[in-house]
Design an enzyme around this catalytic site. Structure first.
Site, PDB file in Angstrom:
ATOM      1  N   ILE A 491       0.808  -1.219   0.000  1.00  0.00           N
ATOM      2  CA  ILE A 491       0.000   0.000   0.000  1.00  0.00           C
ATOM      3  C   ILE A 491       0.837   1.264   0.000  1.00  0.00           C
ATOM      4  CG2 ILE A 491      -2.146  -0.912   0.968  1.00  0.00           C
ATOM      5  CD1 ILE A 491      -1.159  -0.176   3.714  1.00  0.00           C
ATOM      6  N   GLY A 492       2.140   1.096   0.022  1.00  0.00           N
ATOM      7  CA  GLY A 492       2.969   2.306  -0.027  1.00  0.00           C
ATOM      8  C   GLY A 492       4.440   1.948  -0.077  1.00  0.00           C
ATOM      9  N   VAL A 493       5.222   2.855  -0.647  1.00  0.00           N
ATOM     10  CA  VAL A 493       6.668   2.669  -0.687  1.00  0.00           C
ATOM     11  C   VAL A 493       7.302   3.963  -0.241  1.00  0.00           C
ATOM     12  CG1 VAL A 493       8.648   2.115  -2.121  1.00  0.00           C
ATOM     13  CG2 VAL A 493       6.442   1.100  -2.637  1.00  0.00           C
ATOM     14  N   GLY A 494       8.277   3.878   0.629  1.00  0.00           N
ATOM     15  CA  GLY A 494       8.914   5.108   1.104  1.00  0.00           C
ATOM     16  C   GLY A 494      10.401   4.917   1.297  1.00  0.00           C
ATOM     17  N   LYS A 498       8.982  -0.717   2.191  1.00  0.00           N
ATOM     18  CA  LYS A 498       7.615  -0.873   1.680  1.00  0.00           C
ATOM     19  C   LYS A 498       6.605  -1.019   2.816  1.00  0.00           C
ATOM     20  CE  LYS A 498       9.018  -2.984  -2.658  1.00  0.00           C
ATOM     21  NZ  LYS A 498       9.099  -4.222  -3.440  1.00  0.00           N
ATOM     22  N   VAL A 499       5.387  -0.593   2.547  1.00  0.00           N
ATOM     23  CA  VAL A 499       4.326  -0.734   3.532  1.00  0.00           C
ATOM     24  C   VAL A 499       3.246  -1.663   2.968  1.00  0.00           C
ATOM     25  CG1 VAL A 499       2.657   0.462   4.995  1.00  0.00           C
ATOM     26  CG2 VAL A 499       4.774   1.619   4.330  1.00  0.00           C
ATOM     27  N   ASP A 609       8.257  16.136  10.371  1.00  0.00           N
ATOM     28  CA  ASP A 609       7.840  15.802   9.008  1.00  0.00           C
ATOM     29  C   ASP A 609       6.326  15.901   8.890  1.00  0.00           C
ATOM     30  OD1 ASP A 609       8.288  15.241   6.388  1.00  0.00           O
ATOM     31  OD2 ASP A 609       8.637  13.099   6.657  1.00  0.00           O
TER      32      ASP A 609
END
Ligand SMILES: *[C@@H]1O[C@H](CO)[C@@H](O)[C@H](O)[C@H]1NC(C)=O
Ligand SMILES: *[C@@H]1O[C@H](CO)[C@@H](O)[C@H](O)[C@H]1NC(C)=O
Ligand SMILES: *[C@@H]1O[C@H](CO)[C@@H](O)[C@H](O)[C@H]1NC(C)=O
Ligand SMILES: *[C@@H]1O[C@H](CO)[C@@H](O)[C@H](O)[C@H]1NC(C)=O
Ligand SMILES: *[C@@H]1O[C@H](CO)[C@@H](O)[C@H](O)[C@H]1NC(C)=O
Ligand SMILES: *[C@@H]1O[C@H](CO)[C@@H](O)[C@H](O)[C@H]1NC(C)=O
Ligand SMILES: *[C@@H]1O[C@H](CO)[C@@H](O)[C@H](O)[C@H]1NC(C)=O
Ligand SMILES: *[C@@H]1O[C@H](CO)[C@@H](O)[C@H](O)[C@H]1NC(C)=O
Length: 813
Positions: A491-494, A498-499, A609
C-alpha cells in the site's frame, strides 16, 4: 599547480587507450601543427603534426639545432611522440605565420626537457612573446610534459612568435600549434566582479588557459574534445567533504544554437559533480573547488552548466548560487529560464575578476533554495575554465608582477597565516566542547527514552535495544499476515521501505512497514519511531501494534488506517471530496496530535515531518498523525533550539530551520500552516505544472491573502461551503503559522484553539446534510486506500526520480 597538472597529464597520457577517433568536424582555416626538431610527420589522434623541415620558411633562427631523446616514447603512447624531439634556439628566433583569417587563435607550446648531447634542456632559460604580448619571461622548465596554451586575437596578416634565450642560455620547444578558433569562443559579454570597468576590451587582450576542468570526476582527452582541448578531472580540485557525487549522462546533452559544441563538448556538459542529495538534504551546502592562481592577475572564469540531472518527466526550476572567493557571482542563476526550459541544454557564464592576494581561488556553487518554493534544490557544476588575462604590461608571466609587492605579500601572508592558526585553534576547541556537550545531551535523552520503553528494570548500561520492548512479533506471524509480503498487499513505498496491508490471526487489520534490508538509515529511524510510538498513546497519533527485528528484518506494525492519508483525499485521487467542516475537523485532530507531542512530556517532541501525507484517517475518518521516523526531542530547558541537520519534506520545510538549522517546535507549526493551505486549496504544495507564480502553494496563497483575494484560491469543490468569516480567520491562522521567524508563529495550542473557533463559526448547518460528501466517504470501503506511512516519494505529489525522493530524508548520523 602547473607541475601537478603536468604530472596528471602524464598519468593520463600513459594510461589512456586511444581509439582512432573520427574527426569531430572542426577544420580551422589557419592550422599550423609542427613537430619541432622532427624530420618525420607525427600523427596524433586525427591530426598530423608536420615535420619541422616543412616549416623552415616561416622560421628565422641563427642555427638549425634538432635534438632527440634516447627514450622511446612511442612505445608507451602515440601522444608523447611529440615530446621526443625538440628544436633548440641559440639566439633570438622568430616564427612568422601567415594568417588567413583574423580572430582568436590558439598558440600552444609543448615542452618536455630532456638531456641530449651537449644540451640539458632543463637548463634552458628563455622568453617567448607573441605579437606584443609576453607569454613567458626568463622561464625555466623543470620537468615533465607541459602544454602552454594562449589565446590571442590576431588582427593583422601575420602572427609573430618569438623565442628569446636569456643571457648565456638557450630556448627550445618540442612542438607547437597555431589554430584559428570559432569566433563565438570568447564573447564580449563577460561580467566583471569587483573591478573598475576598463576601456580595453577583452578582444584586445591575450588569455592563457590556466586550468580547464571537467566536473564529474572524468578527464576528457584532446581526442574527445571538439577543439582538441584537455579537460582535467575535477577530482584534484574538489573539496572532498563527502557531500559530492558524480553524474554522467552524456546522451542527455542537447545542443541547439548557442552555446555550440565548440564551447565545450558533450563529454563535458554531460558529466557533473553534484551535491549528494541523499547525504545532504539540507540543500544549503556548497560544492567547492580550489585552484592555484597567480595573485595580481585578472582571470576570466567560465562556468559550464547543463542540467542532465533533473528527471525529464518533471522539469522543475533550477536556481543556483555561484561564488568566487566568497564573493557572489550570481545570487540566483535561473538555469531553467536561461536554457528556455529545455533540460540538457548547455549554458555557460563568463566572469572577470582579479585574483585576491591569496594564491588560491575558491569556487563555490550552491542552491538558491531557501524560499521553500518552486525551486528544484539541486546543486551542480559541469565544467570550469580559468583563463589568465594579460596585465597592463601586456604580459602573462608572473615575473611581470612587481617583486616588492611579492615581499609584502609574504609578510602579510605570514601574519594572516598566524592569525588563522590561532582562530583555528579556538574554533577546534569550541567545537570540541560543543560536541562533548551535545554528546552528553544526546545520551541523557537516550536514557529517558529507553527508560520509558523498558520500564524500571533499566540498568543504565544497555544501549537502545529494540528486543527489550514488548510487542515483539515473530517474523512468521507477519509473513502469514501479509501473505509473505505479497505485492498485492503493497500500500505504499517510502524511504524506509515498503508498507503492506496485513491481517493478524485475530482479524486485526494492520499496516506493516518493512525496512529495506541493510538500510542503515532505516535502522536509526526504525529505532526512533519505535521509541516515539511506544512512549505515546493518543487518539490522534497512530499507534504501534508491534515490531519485528528477527534475522535482518526491521518491521514496524501499526494500526491500519482504512482511509489512507489526508493528502489522498485532497487531490490526485478520485476519492470523494471532503466537506469544509470535515476538513476543519481533520485539521483540529491533527493539531491535537501535534499539541500532545509538543507538550505532553517534559521534553518537547518535534515531529519534523508534518505534511498531509503523514496525516492519516481511519475507518471513521478519525485523524491520526503518523511517521515519527524523523522525530526528535526538543531543546533542553535552557536552550531555545536544537541544532541539527535539516530533515523533512521539501515544500513543508521551515525556512528558518533550513537556513539556520535550528529546530524548534515552531518548525512543525510552519509545516502545519502549509498543510492548512493544502486543505483550503486542495492542491499539492508544489505543482511544477502550474504557472510560475502558482508553483508554490505557500507563495501563491500568501500573495492572494495579502491582496485580500483568498476566496479565489479556495478548492472549487468547496464552492458555497466556506463562510467568509471562517475563511478569513482560517487564512489568518495559516499565515501566522508561516511567519518567517519562529518566534512570530503561534504555538500549536493557539492554532488548535483558533481552529476550534473557526469550526464554531461554521455553526451546525451541514451536519444534517445527508448529501454531504462525508457520508459518502464513511459508507465507502476504501479498500485500495493508500496508507502512506512513509510516503516519501510523494513530495509535491509527483513521483520524482530516486535522486529527488532521497533528497527529503537523510540518514540520521
Ligand atoms: C608531412 O605532411 C605534409 C602535409 O600533410 C606533406 O606535405 C609532407 O610531404 C609530409 N612529410 C613527410 C616527411 O611525410
Ligand atoms: C620505439 O618503439 C616502437 C614500438 O615498440 C618501435 O616500433 C620503434 O621502432 C621504436 N623507435 C625507436 C626510435 O627505437
Ligand atoms: C640537467 O639540469 C638540471 C637542472 O639544472 C639538473 O638538475 C640535472 O642534474 C641536469 N642533468 C644532467 C644529466 O646534467
Ligand atoms: C578581434 O579584435 C577586433 C578589433 O579589436 C574585433 O573587431 C574582433 O571582434 C575581435 N575578434 C574576436 C574574435 O574577439
Ligand atoms: C574519481 O577519480 C579518482 C581519480 O581518478 C578515482 O580515484 C576515484 O575512484 C574516482 N571516484 C569515483 C567515485 O569515480
Ligand atoms: C573518448 O572517446 C572514446 C570513444 O569515443 C570513449 O570510449 C572514451 O570513453 C572517451 N573518453 C572520455 C574521457 O570521454
Ligand atoms: C556557500 O558559500 C558562500 C560563499 O563562500 C557562503 O557565503 C555561504 O555561507 C556558503 N553556504 C554554506 C551553506 O556553507
Ligand atoms: C525568463 O525570464 C524572463 C524575465 O523574467 C521572461 O521574460 C522569460 O519569458 C523567461 N523565459 C522562460 C523560458 O521562462
Amino acid at each position: 599547480m602547473m607541475r601537478g597538472g603536468t604530472l596528471r597529464m602524464l598519468i593520463w597520457v600513459s594510461s589512456a587507450l586511444y581509439l582512432i577517433c573520427a574527426s569531430l568536424g572542426f577544420d580551422p582555416v589557419d592550422n599550423f601543427l609542427i613537430d619541432c626538431g622532427s624530420s618525420t610527420n607525427q600523427t596524433v589522434g586525427d591530426r598530423v603534426f608536420v615535420a619541422d623541415e616543412s616549416y623552415s620558411t616561416v622560421l628565422s633562427t641563427p642555427e638549425k639545432i634538432f635534438v632527440n631523446t634516447n627514450s622511446n616514447f612511442s612505445s608507451s603512447s602515440i601522444d608523447l611522440a611529440l615530446y621526443q624531439t625538440a628544436r633548440i634556439f641559440n639566439g633570438v628566433s622568430r616564427y612568422t605565420f601567415p594568417i588567413r583569417k583574423q580572430g582568436r587563435h590558439w598558440v600552444r607550446l609543448y615542452f618536455s626537457p630532456f638531456v641530449q648531447n651537449s644540451y640539458n634542456l632543463s637548463k634552458a632559460k628563455f622568453s617567448v612573446s607573441a605579437q606584443t604580448f609576453t607569454l613567458l619571461k626568463d622561464y625555466q622548465i623543470e620537468g615533465g610534459f607541459l602544454i602552454k596554451e594562449y589565446l590571442l586575437n590576431i588582427t593583422s596578416s601575420t602572427l609573430i612568435l618569438t623565442f628569446t634565450p636569456s643571457p648565456n642560455s638557450f630556448a627550445f620547444v618540442n612542438a607547437l600549434e597555431v589554430i584559428l578558433l570559432p569566433d563565438e569562443l570568447i564573447p564580449e559579454n563577460a561580467r566583471t566582479i569587483g573591478l573598475k570597468k576598463t576601456d580595453q576590451s577583452l578582444s584586445q587582450l591575450a588569455l592563457q588557459t590556466h586550468v580547464r576542468v571537467n566536473m564529474g570526476n572524468e578527464t576528457v582527452s584532446p581526442q574527445n574534445d571538439t577543439l582538441w582541448r584537455f579537460w582535467d578531472s575535477d577530482y584534484w580540485y574538489l573539496k572532498h567533504n563527502g557531500l559530492a557525487t558524480f553524474v554522467s549522462k552524456k546522451e542527455a546533452v542537447k545542443f541547439s544554437g548557442s552555446p555550440t559544441k565548440y564551447i565545450a563538448p558533450s563529454s563535458v556538459y554531460g558529466t557533473a559533480t553534484m551535491l549528494d542529495t541523499a547525504k545532504e538534504t539540507r540543500m544549503i551546502a556548497n560544492l567547492t573547488w580550489f585552484f592555484d592562481v597567480d595573485p595580481g592577475f585578472e582571470y576570466l572564469v567560465r562556468f559550464h552548466f547543463c542540467d542532465v540531472i533533473s528527471p525529464h518527466a518533471q522539469p522543475v526550476h533550477v536556481i543556483l548560487k555561484v561564488f568566487i572567493n566568497d564573493l557572489s557571482v550570481s545570487d540566483s542563476l535561473d538555469l531553467t529560464n536561461l536554457t528556455s526550459n529545455v533540460l540538457g541544454r548547455p549554458y555557460f557564464m563568463d566572469v572577470i575578476m582579479r585574483a585576491s592576494d591569496s594564491p588560491r581561488m575558491k569556487v563555490s556553487v550552491g542552491s538558491h533554495s531557501t524560499d521553500g518554493g518552486y525551486v528544484y534544490p539541486i546543486t551542480f557544476l559541469n565544467g570550469l575554465e580559468i583563463m589568465k588575462i594579460s596585465n597592463s604590461r601586456s604580459s602573462l608571466d608572473v615575473s611581470s608582477t612587481t617583486s616588492s609587492k611579492m615581499k609584502v605579500g609574504v609578510i602579510v601572508g605570514l601574519a594572516v597565516g598566524l592569525f588563522l592558526v590561532i582562530v583555528l585553534a579556538i574554533v577546534v576547541f569550541l567545537l570540541y566542547r560543543r560536541r562533548r556537550q551535545a554528546h552528553s545531551i544526546h545520551s541523557k535523552s537516550e536514557d529517558v527514552m529507553v527508560n520509558a520503553v523498558e520500564g524500571k528494570d533499566y540498568n543504565g548500561t544497555a544501549m537502545f535495544s529494540v528486543s527489550k520492548i514488548g510487542y515483539r512479533f515473530p517474523l512468521a506471524a507477519i509473513q502469514e499476515a501479509t501473505e509473505n509480503f505479497s505485492e498485492n498487499l503493497l500500500i505504499g513505498v517510502g524511504g524506509f521501505g515498503k508498507v503492506y496491508k496485513g491481517v493478524l490471526r485475530d482479524n486485526t487489520k494492520v499496516a506493516v512497514k518493512r525496512g529495506a534490508p541493510q538500510s542503515k538509515q532505516g535502522l536509526v529511524e526504525f529505532q526512533t519511531e519505535i521509541e516515539m510510538l511506544s512512549q505515546f498513546r493518543h487518539r490522534h497519533l497512530v499507534s504501534l501494534i508491534g515490531y519485528c527485528d528477527e534475522k535482518d528484518e526491521l518491521i514496524i506494525i501499526y494500526e491500519y488506517m482504512e482511509n489512507g492519508s489526508l493528502k489522498n483525499h485532497l487531490y490526485e485521487s478520485d476519492l470523494p471530496c471532503l466537506s469544509w467542516r470535515k476538513r476543519l475537523e481533520i485539521c483540529i485532530g491533527a493539531a491535537k496530535g501535534l499539541h500532545y507531542l509538543h507538550t505532553s512530556s517534559e521534553k518537547t517532541i518535534i515531529h519534523r515531518d508534518v505534511k498531509s501525507a503523514n496525516i492519516l484517517l481511519d475507518g471513521n475518518l478519525m485523524v491520526k498523525v503518523a511517521d515519527f521516523g524523523l522525530s526528535k526531542n526538543g531543546p533542553e530547558i535552557d536552550q531555545t533550539h536544537v541544532s541539527t541537520a535539516v530533515k523533512g519534506s521539501f515544500g513543508y520545510l521551515d525556512p528558518e530551520y533550513l537556513t539556520r538549522q535550528q529546530l524548534t517546535e515552531k518548525s512543525d507549526v510552519y509545516s502545519f500552516g502549509v498543510v492548512m493551505f493544502e486543505v483550503l486549496c486542495g492542491r499539492p504544495v508544489i505543482d511544477p505544472s502550474l504557472s510560475r507564480e502558482e508553483v508554490s502553494l505557500v507563495e501563491w496563497a500568501m500573495k492572494r491573502l495579502q491582496n485580500g483575494k483568498l476566496e479565489e484560491i479556495v478548492d472549487p469543490r468547496l464552492a458555497g461551503q466556506v463562510k467568509p468569516d471562517s475563511l478569513r480567520k482560517f487564512g489568518d491562522i495559516a499565515a501566522k503559522c508561516l511567519a518567517e521567524r519562529g518566534v512570530d508563529r503561534p504555538t500549536v495550542g493557539d492554532v488548535l484553539w483558533n481552529l476550534e473557533s473557526v469550526l464554531q463559526l461554521e455553526g451546525n448547518d451541514g451536519r444534517s446534510d445527508h448529501a454531504s460528501p462525508v457520508n459518502h466517504l464513511e459508507t465507502s470501503t476504501v479498500s485500495t486506500a493508500e496508507l502512506s506511512m512513509a510516503s516519501l516519494g510523494d513530495i509535491a505529489g509527483v513521483s520524482m526520480s530516486k535522486v529527488f525522493a532521497q533528497m527529503v530524508r537523510e540518514d540520521m548520523r
